[in-house]
Design an enzyme around this catalytic site. Sequence first.
Site, mmCIF file in Angstrom:
data_model
loop_
_atom_site.group_PDB
_atom_site.id
_atom_site.type_symbol
_atom_site.label_atom_id
_atom_site.label_comp_id
_atom_site.label_asym_id
_atom_site.label_seq_id
_atom_site.Cartn_x
_atom_site.Cartn_y
_atom_site.Cartn_z
ATOM 1 C CG ASN A 169 -2.217 -2.936 -11.753
ATOM 2 O OD1 ASN A 169 -2.302 -4.162 -11.736
ATOM 3 N ND2 ASN A 169 -1.191 -2.274 -11.221
ATOM 4 C CE LYS A 221 -2.015 -1.539 -7.584
ATOM 5 N NZ LYS A 221 -1.442 -0.554 -6.707
ATOM 6 C CG HIS A 272 2.927 -0.971 -10.979
ATOM 7 N ND1 HIS A 272 3.060 -0.928 -9.609
ATOM 8 C CD2 HIS A 272 1.743 -0.387 -11.269
ATOM 9 C CE1 HIS A 272 1.984 -0.333 -9.106
ATOM 10 N NE2 HIS A 272 1.174 -0.001 -10.091
ATOM 11 C CD GLU A 294 1.901 -1.810 -6.223
ATOM 12 O OE1 GLU A 294 1.440 -2.779 -6.849
ATOM 13 O OE2 GLU A 294 1.197 -0.830 -5.881
ATOM 14 C CD GLU A 343 0.617 3.905 -12.250
ATOM 15 O OE1 GLU A 343 -0.610 3.893 -12.202
ATOM 16 O OE2 GLU A 343 1.322 2.945 -11.893
ATOM 17 N N GLY A 400 -2.094 4.197 -4.307
ATOM 18 C CA GLY A 400 -2.707 3.503 -3.174
ATOM 19 C C GLY A 400 -2.742 4.326 -1.894
ATOM 20 C CB SER A 454 -5.167 8.014 -5.317
ATOM 21 O OG SER A 454 -4.360 7.262 -4.431
#
Length: 257
Positions: free
Chosen positions: A13, A15, A99, A101, A171, A177, A217
């Site tokens: 991904n 992003k 996701h 985010e 996730e 991240g 990560s």
Amino acid sequence: MSENTRVPMAAGNWKMNLGRDSARKLVDELRNLSYSLESVQILVAPPALLLPLVADWVSGSRVMVAAQNMHWEARGAFTGELSASMVREAGATHVILGHSERRHVFGESDDWIRRKVGAALAADLVPILCVGEKLEEREAGRTLDVVGRQLSIALDGVGADDGAKIVVAYEPVWAIGTGKTATPADAREVHAFVRRSLAETWDGETAGRAHILYGGSVKPSNIAGLIAEPDIDGTLVGGASLTAEQFVPIVKSSMKR
Ligand code: PEP
């Protein structure tokens, strides 16, 4: 549950990262790798503007392309959005939905994600449905409740025929991240729970065909322990998917032994 016939997937991904030149360099390496590595599915999710280009660069290879998001409506006054058919027309076969985010920075609700899953399937796009708990939810012992709720709402109305195609990405939000990865044992518990939930939603055979990826990560140094878990069918990778130096070793280590 049926025998595991799932070909592991390494999904990157990107992003809001990579321009045309850096994307081309990375895609060329993945394309070459895909010819020699049939036992791993390689997928990249570029920023939307690069979708048609990346789809063109990978054509004829086994690298697949995903969008990072889409809207559930087919058309209309939705400034800044893309429909499923636009994503399909741009050359994507998959779409990342829900996701963390999108959920936590852009405020997407479970119900929106449910509508997107339905719209993606109707347009013949494979949804990569992301689920995962926040740190405070894990600390409160609510991980399985949260993941269970996200799954049951997002998959409401999805039949077993489509169920086998679905990719779920577990996730944990606290691992995305941050450099913190769930231990293989932490991930094992949630992946087994996701598989059981899919079996309850449809049936054991369908659940046994769906892919469940881990994301958060993932790096060359921790992929081996994760992929060794029987219910981890690959990874969804953010930061470490941006360079061939990091992503190629992850792809190579994604083979099941
Ligand atoms: C992601 O964004 O899906 C992700 C897992 O990011 P990272 O690998 O950077 O934690």
